[in-house]
Design a protein around this motif. Structure first.
Motif, PDB file in Angstrom:
ATOM      1  N   PHE A  51    -104.322 -23.569 -73.285  1.00  0.00           N
ATOM      2  CA  PHE A  51    -103.139 -22.942 -73.278  1.00  0.00           C
ATOM      3  C   PHE A  51    -102.713 -22.636 -75.106  1.00  0.00           C
ATOM      4  N   ASP A  52    -103.787 -24.148 -75.892  1.00  0.00           N
ATOM      5  CA  ASP A  52    -102.924 -24.597 -77.117  1.00  0.00           C
ATOM      6  C   ASP A  52    -103.699 -23.125 -77.378  1.00  0.00           C
ATOM      7  N   SER A  53    -104.310 -22.831 -77.886  1.00  0.00           N
ATOM      8  CA  SER A  53    -105.508 -21.775 -78.606  1.00  0.00           C
ATOM      9  C   SER A  53    -104.704 -20.373 -78.249  1.00  0.00           C
ATOM     10  N   MET A  54    -103.966 -20.028 -77.152  1.00  0.00           N
ATOM     11  CA  MET A  54    -103.907 -18.300 -76.742  1.00  0.00           C
ATOM     12  C   MET A  54    -101.851 -18.313 -76.285  1.00  0.00           C
ATOM     13  N   ILE A  55    -101.228 -19.645 -76.228  1.00  0.00           N
ATOM     14  CA  ILE A  55    -100.179 -19.319 -76.786  1.00  0.00           C
ATOM     15  C   ILE A  55     -99.387 -19.099 -77.256  1.00  0.00           C
ATOM     16  N   GLU A  56     -99.889 -18.197 -78.689  1.00  0.00           N
ATOM     17  CA  GLU A  56     -99.886 -17.284 -79.921  1.00  0.00           C
ATOM     18  C   GLU A  56     -99.917 -16.048 -79.501  1.00  0.00           C
ATOM     19  N   LYS A  57    -100.967 -15.676 -78.374  1.00  0.00           N
ATOM     20  CA  LYS A  57    -101.526 -14.238 -78.601  1.00  0.00           C
ATOM     21  C   LYS A  57     -99.821 -13.566 -76.856  1.00  0.00           C
ATOM     22  N   PHE A  58     -99.853 -15.065 -76.113  1.00  0.00           N
ATOM     23  CA  PHE A  58     -98.844 -14.516 -75.095  1.00  0.00           C
ATOM     24  C   PHE A  58     -98.265 -14.387 -74.776  1.00  0.00           C
ATOM     25  N   ASP A  59     -97.637 -15.450 -76.025  1.00  0.00           N
ATOM     26  CA  ASP A  59     -96.066 -14.777 -76.583  1.00  0.00           C
ATOM     27  C   ASP A  59     -96.305 -13.763 -77.399  1.00  0.00           C
ATOM     28  N   GLU A  60     -96.203 -13.442 -78.550  1.00  0.00           N
ATOM     29  CA  GLU A  60     -96.234 -11.570 -79.252  1.00  0.00           C
ATOM     30  C   GLU A  60     -96.671 -10.698 -78.076  1.00  0.00           C
ATOM     31  N   VAL A  61     -97.038 -10.882 -76.350  1.00  0.00           N
ATOM     32  CA  VAL A  61     -97.870  -9.661 -75.940  1.00  0.00           C
ATOM     33  C   VAL A  61     -95.822  -9.927 -75.124  1.00  0.00           C
ATOM     34  N   TYR A  62     -95.928 -10.897 -74.064  1.00  0.00           N
ATOM     35  CA  TYR A  62     -95.132 -11.229 -73.079  1.00  0.00           C
ATOM     36  C   TYR A  62     -93.548 -11.564 -74.058  1.00  0.00           C
ATOM     37  N   TRP A  63     -93.015 -11.753 -75.277  1.00  0.00           N
ATOM     38  CA  TRP A  63     -92.070 -12.402 -75.321  1.00  0.00           C
ATOM     39  C   TRP A  63     -91.825 -10.877 -76.641  1.00  0.00           C
ATOM     40  N   ASN A  64     -92.050 -10.241 -76.535  1.00  0.00           N
ATOM     41  CA  ASN A  64     -92.205  -8.992 -78.007  1.00  0.00           C
ATOM     42  C   ASN A  64     -90.667  -8.323 -77.535  1.00  0.00           C
ATOM     43  N   PRO A  65     -89.911  -8.878 -78.656  1.00  0.00           N
ATOM     44  CA  PRO A  65     -88.668  -7.869 -78.800  1.00  0.00           C
ATOM     45  C   PRO A  65     -88.755  -6.821 -78.126  1.00  0.00           C
ATOM     46  N   SER A  66     -89.161  -5.819 -78.548  1.00  0.00           N
ATOM     47  CA  SER A  66     -89.003  -4.568 -78.276  1.00  0.00           C
ATOM     48  C   SER A  66     -89.902  -4.371 -77.241  1.00  0.00           C
ATOM     49  N   LEU A  67     -89.872  -4.769 -76.482  1.00  0.00           N
ATOM     50  CA  LEU A  67     -89.565  -4.388 -75.017  1.00  0.00           C
ATOM     51  C   LEU A  67     -88.389  -4.391 -74.041  1.00  0.00           C
ATOM     52  N   MET A  68     -87.799  -4.813 -75.194  1.00  0.00           N
ATOM     53  CA  MET A  68     -86.165  -4.550 -74.269  1.00  0.00           C
ATOM     54  C   MET A  68     -85.330  -3.652 -75.180  1.00  0.00           C
ATOM     55  N   ASN A  69     -86.009  -2.886 -76.641  1.00  0.00           N
ATOM     56  CA  ASN A  69     -85.371  -1.744 -77.392  1.00  0.00           C
ATOM     57  C   ASN A  69     -84.535  -1.155 -76.516  1.00  0.00           C
ATOM     58  N   GLY A  70     -83.429  -0.529 -76.555  1.00  0.00           N
ATOM     59  CA  GLY A  70     -82.491   0.471 -76.249  1.00  0.00           C
ATOM     60  C   GLY A  70     -81.695  -0.581 -74.449  1.00  0.00           C
ATOM     61  N   ALA A  71     -81.108  -1.760 -75.169  1.00  0.00           N
ATOM     62  CA  ALA A  71     -80.764  -2.499 -74.166  1.00  0.00           C
ATOM     63  C   ALA A  71     -80.377  -3.479 -74.628  1.00  0.00           C
ATOM     64  N   ILE A  72     -79.209  -4.104 -73.929  1.00  0.00           N
ATOM     65  CA  ILE A  72     -78.550  -5.398 -74.680  1.00  0.00           C
ATOM     66  C   ILE A  72     -78.204  -6.215 -73.819  1.00  0.00           C
ATOM     67  N   PRO A  73     -78.067  -7.452 -73.835  1.00  0.00           N
ATOM     68  CA  PRO A  73     -78.010  -8.038 -72.660  1.00  0.00           C
ATOM     69  C   PRO A  73     -76.394  -8.713 -72.118  1.00  0.00           C
ATOM     70  N   ILE A  74     -75.786  -8.815 -71.565  1.00  0.00           N
ATOM     71  CA  ILE A  74     -74.543  -8.382 -70.991  1.00  0.00           C
ATOM     72  C   ILE A  74     -74.544  -9.741 -70.060  1.00  0.00           C
ATOM     73  N   CYS A  75     -75.661 -10.501 -69.254  1.00  0.00           N
ATOM     74  CA  CYS A  75     -74.519 -11.788 -68.666  1.00  0.00           C
ATOM     75  C   CYS A  75     -76.326 -12.898 -68.566  1.00  0.00           C
ATOM     76  N   HIS A  76     -76.303 -13.706 -69.175  1.00  0.00           N
ATOM     77  CA  HIS A  76     -77.032 -15.481 -69.193  1.00  0.00           C
ATOM     78  C   HIS A  76     -77.218 -15.848 -67.594  1.00  0.00           C
ATOM     79  N   THR A  77     -78.171 -15.596 -66.680  1.00  0.00           N
ATOM     80  CA  THR A  77     -77.661 -16.495 -65.331  1.00  0.00           C
ATOM     81  C   THR A  77     -78.235 -17.144 -65.566  1.00  0.00           C
TER      82      THR A  77
END
Length: 101
Positions: A20-46
């Motif tokens: 976990f400690d050594s790989m979290i940065e790489k995982f975050d870069e892929v899984y939380w990449n802001p470009s994954l939601m390009n073309g969309a806007i958040p409208i509701c927090h659930t």
């Protein structure tokens, strides 16, 4: 444009507990990449960092998507009971109807 056509949940880079400690940065870069939601806007927090997004560009424009990455369930289209995509106008009308009842 919004890039998704179907469910997305790339957990291939999810770190194992012992790494976990050594790989979290790489995982975050892929899984939380802001470009994954390009073309969309958040409208509701659930709750708990889970959101509903309205797609505003591309062939999914007008449709709603659920961002469940906070619980590792990925990004998924929101559909109605009959399997058709849920549009913003339908979602909003149903919400208003619920509130008025």
């Amino acid at each position: 444009p919004f890039q998704h056509r179907g469910e997305w949940n790339d957990l291939s880079s999810k770190p194992a507990d012992e790494d976990f400690d050594s790989m979290i940065e790489k995982f975050d870069e892929v899984y939380w990449n802001p470009s994954l939601m390009n073309g969309a806007i958040p409208i509701c927090h659930t709750g708990c960092a889970l959101r509903i997004w309205l797609v505003v560009t591309g062939d999914q424009a007008g449709h709603l998507w659920h961002d469940g990455r906070a619980d590792y369930s990925g990004i998924t289209p929101i559909t109605r009971e009959d399997g058709s995509p849920l549009t913003f106008s339908r979602w909003y009308a149903e919400w208003l109807d619920f509130c008025l009842r």
